[in-house]
Design a protein around this motif. Structure first.
Motif, mmCIF file in Angstrom:
data_model
loop_
_atom_site.group_PDB
_atom_site.id
_atom_site.type_symbol
_atom_site.label_atom_id
_atom_site.label_comp_id
_atom_site.label_asym_id
_atom_site.label_seq_id
_atom_site.Cartn_x
_atom_site.Cartn_y
_atom_site.Cartn_z
ATOM 1 N N ARG A 38 -5.389 -8.676 -0.504
ATOM 2 C CA ARG A 38 -6.483 -9.527 -0.065
ATOM 3 C C ARG A 38 -7.631 -8.746 0.554
ATOM 4 N NH1 ARG A 38 -2.396 -13.756 2.517
ATOM 5 N NH2 ARG A 38 -1.796 -14.750 0.604
ATOM 6 N N GLY A 39 -7.406 -7.457 0.807
ATOM 7 C CA GLY A 39 -8.466 -6.642 1.380
ATOM 8 C C GLY A 39 -8.655 -6.846 2.868
ATOM 9 N N ASP A 40 -7.712 -7.507 3.560
ATOM 10 C CA ASP A 40 -7.811 -7.744 4.996
ATOM 11 C C ASP A 40 -7.210 -6.554 5.733
ATOM 12 O OD1 ASP A 40 -8.014 -8.703 7.523
ATOM 13 O OD2 ASP A 40 -6.499 -10.277 7.309
ATOM 14 N N GLU A 41 -8.065 -5.608 6.126
ATOM 15 C CA GLU A 41 -7.576 -4.396 6.768
ATOM 16 C C GLU A 41 -7.364 -4.562 8.260
ATOM 17 O OE1 GLU A 41 -9.518 -0.794 5.581
ATOM 18 O OE2 GLU A 41 -10.157 -1.717 3.719
ATOM 19 N N THR A 50 1.714 5.515 7.742
ATOM 20 C CA THR A 50 0.491 6.173 8.203
ATOM 21 C C THR A 50 0.470 7.648 7.827
ATOM 22 O OG1 THR A 50 1.506 6.674 10.341
ATOM 23 C CG2 THR A 50 0.218 4.622 10.177
ATOM 24 N N HIS A 51 1.658 8.220 7.517
ATOM 25 C CA HIS A 51 1.763 9.646 7.217
ATOM 26 C C HIS A 51 2.778 9.904 6.097
ATOM 27 C CE1 HIS A 51 -0.027 9.789 11.216
ATOM 28 N NE2 HIS A 51 -0.395 11.038 10.943
ATOM 29 N N ILE A 61 -2.409 9.646 6.088
ATOM 30 C CA ILE A 61 -2.872 8.894 4.926
ATOM 31 C C ILE A 61 -4.131 8.147 5.340
ATOM 32 C CG2 ILE A 61 -2.307 7.106 3.254
ATOM 33 C CD1 ILE A 61 0.676 7.721 3.866
ATOM 34 N N SER A 62 -5.200 8.295 4.573
ATOM 35 C CA SER A 62 -6.461 7.615 4.885
ATOM 36 C C SER A 62 -7.072 7.076 3.595
ATOM 37 C CB SER A 62 -7.424 8.594 5.566
ATOM 38 O OG SER A 62 -7.853 9.581 4.651
ATOM 39 N N ASP A 63 -8.309 6.579 3.702
ATOM 40 C CA ASP A 63 -8.979 6.071 2.504
ATOM 41 C C ASP A 63 -9.512 7.200 1.618
ATOM 42 O OD1 ASP A 63 -10.953 6.849 4.248
ATOM 43 O OD2 ASP A 63 -12.149 5.035 4.033
ATOM 44 N N GLN A 98 -5.735 1.783 0.443
ATOM 45 C CA GLN A 98 -6.653 0.992 -0.371
ATOM 46 C C GLN A 98 -6.409 -0.481 -0.075
ATOM 47 O OE1 GLN A 98 -5.977 1.493 -4.579
ATOM 48 N NE2 GLN A 98 -8.125 1.155 -5.013
ATOM 49 N N ASP A 99 -7.414 -1.159 0.436
ATOM 50 C CA ASP A 99 -7.310 -2.582 0.783
ATOM 51 C C ASP A 99 -6.145 -2.859 1.732
ATOM 52 O OD1 ASP A 99 -9.496 -3.209 -0.828
ATOM 53 O OD2 ASP A 99 -8.229 -3.498 -2.592
ATOM 54 N N GLY A 100 -5.927 -1.957 2.696
ATOM 55 C CA GLY A 100 -4.890 -2.140 3.695
ATOM 56 C C GLY A 100 -3.487 -1.791 3.221
ATOM 57 N N GLN A 101 -3.366 -1.235 2.018
ATOM 58 C CA GLN A 101 -2.067 -0.857 1.476
ATOM 59 C C GLN A 101 -2.073 0.631 1.154
ATOM 60 O OE1 GLN A 101 -1.949 -3.422 -1.933
ATOM 61 N NE2 GLN A 101 -0.744 -4.952 -0.847
ATOM 62 N N CYS A 102 -0.904 1.240 1.235
ATOM 63 C CA CYS A 102 -0.740 2.649 0.875
ATOM 64 C C CYS A 102 -0.375 2.700 -0.606
ATOM 65 C CB CYS A 102 0.355 3.276 1.736
ATOM 66 S SG CYS A 102 0.569 5.029 1.422
#
Length: 147
Positions: A38-41, A50-51, A61-63, A98-102
């Motif tokens: 849904r793109g809700d970050e 996160t890593h 892990i980042s964008d 991406q869009d709040g998902q890894c």
């Protein structure tokens, strides 16, 4: 063993079998449920890593994509894998938020494995997942750290 048997019984309809024969399964089919993006970050998701943990080093892990392979890509965030491991491509795969998902994207011809199963193109990662590249391969763990 008990959970595997219960899972097998849940998937197997005894009444549908005419001969009454039961087939022995060594591994249950892998179901990767579709993910609603849904793109809700702003929402907190405790299952999102996160890593990436590789060789006792945690990589954030980042964008911006984190590239994995045997040859460094110019200007990229990079985890350098040994060049002599069979089945590792120069630019094997990438991991990013991406869009709040890894999301893991396979770019190799050899394949990338998530929890023992070869992925097809890309997959959403969760904490505790294990990614394997190469043969016998490198294993990377997906973890979440507390800031």
């Amino acid at each position: 063993p008990g959970a595997t048997a219960r899972g097998l019984l849940a998937r197997f309809d005894v009444s549908a079998s005419d001969s009454g024969a039961v087939t022995l399964l060594q591994q249950l089919p892998w179901d990767q449920a579709a993910v609603d993006s849904r793109g809700d970050e702003t929402a907190s998701n405790d299952g999102t890593p996160t890593h990436v943990l590789f060789d006792s080093v945690a990589h954030r892990i980042s964008d911006e994509p984190l590239e994995l392979g045997s040859h460094r890509a110019d200007g990229a965030r990079w985890i350098d894998l040994q060049r002599d491991m069979p089945g590792v491509s120069r630019q094997h795969c990438s991991i990013l938020m991406q869009d709040g998902q890894c999301v893991l994207t396979d770019q190799s011809r050899y394949g990338t494995f998530l929890n023992g199963h070869r992925i097809d193109g890309s997959a959403v990662l969760q904490c505790g997942d294990v990614v394997r590249l190469g043969t016998p391969g490198f294993e990377l763990q997906l973890i979440r750290t507390v800031d």
